[in-house]
Scaffold this motif. Sequence first.
Motif: not given
Length: 228
Positions: A211-217
Motif C-alpha cells: 500500500e503506497n509502496g510499503k509492505l503492510v502485511s
Amino acid sequence: MIQLYHVTKQYSGEAPALRDVSLRVEKGEFVFITGPSGAGKSTLIRLIFCAESATSGQLLVFGRNLAKVKPAQIPYLRRAIGVVFQDFKLLPDRTVAENVAFPLEVRGLSAKEVRRKVQGMLRSVGLELKGSKFPLSLSGGEQQRVAVARALVGEPALLLADEPTGNLDPERTQEVMELLHAANARGTTVVVATHDRGLLEQYKKRILALENGKLVSDGAQVRRSGTA
C-alpha cells in the motif's frame, strides 16, 4: 530465492513507488503480491526481473546481489526467470508459435525439441490452432494466454506474473491458475501480482500486501495453513 533488504524505488519528481521494503521468498513458494493500483506491485516485479534498479537497499535473486550484476550478465540471469507482463510484450512481427519458442531458441534447443515443447504449451493454454497467427490478430485474453505460455515453456526456476488473469473469463482464469500451480508443483517458485480478491480467497497462499509502496502485511500464516 528472492531477498529484499530495505528496498526503495524513487522515480524523479514522484513519490516513492516502493518504500523501505524487506521480504524474503523461499525456493518453491507460491506467493501473491496484492494491493490497490499504484501500490508498487508492478515496480516490485520489474526490480526482480532486472528491468529497473532499486534506488536504495539490497535485492538478491538466486543469491546474487542485483546491484552488482553487470548489464552483460542480465540476459543470462533472466534465462531462469519466466515473466508474464501486464502489457504482454509479445513480438508483433512473430507468430504465436514463434513468440512462445523465443526463450527456447535463446537457450539453444534443437528445432525438433522447440516444436515439441511449443505445441504442448499451446495445447495447454487452448491455443493449439492459433500458432500461425500474429499477436495483433488475437483478442486481449488470447494474447494474455500466449504470454503465459511463453513464460512457462522453458520451465523456469522463477516465474513472475503481473496480473496474469486480468483479461480472462472465469474459465480461462481457472486454466491459467492450474498451469501456474502445476509449474509450482514441479519446483518453480511463483510470484503473482494481482488485485483480484477472488483469486486470493480461492487459492490459499502466502499474501504480500503493498500500500503506497510499503509492505503492510505478510500473510505467512496463510502459507503454512492453507491448501492449494
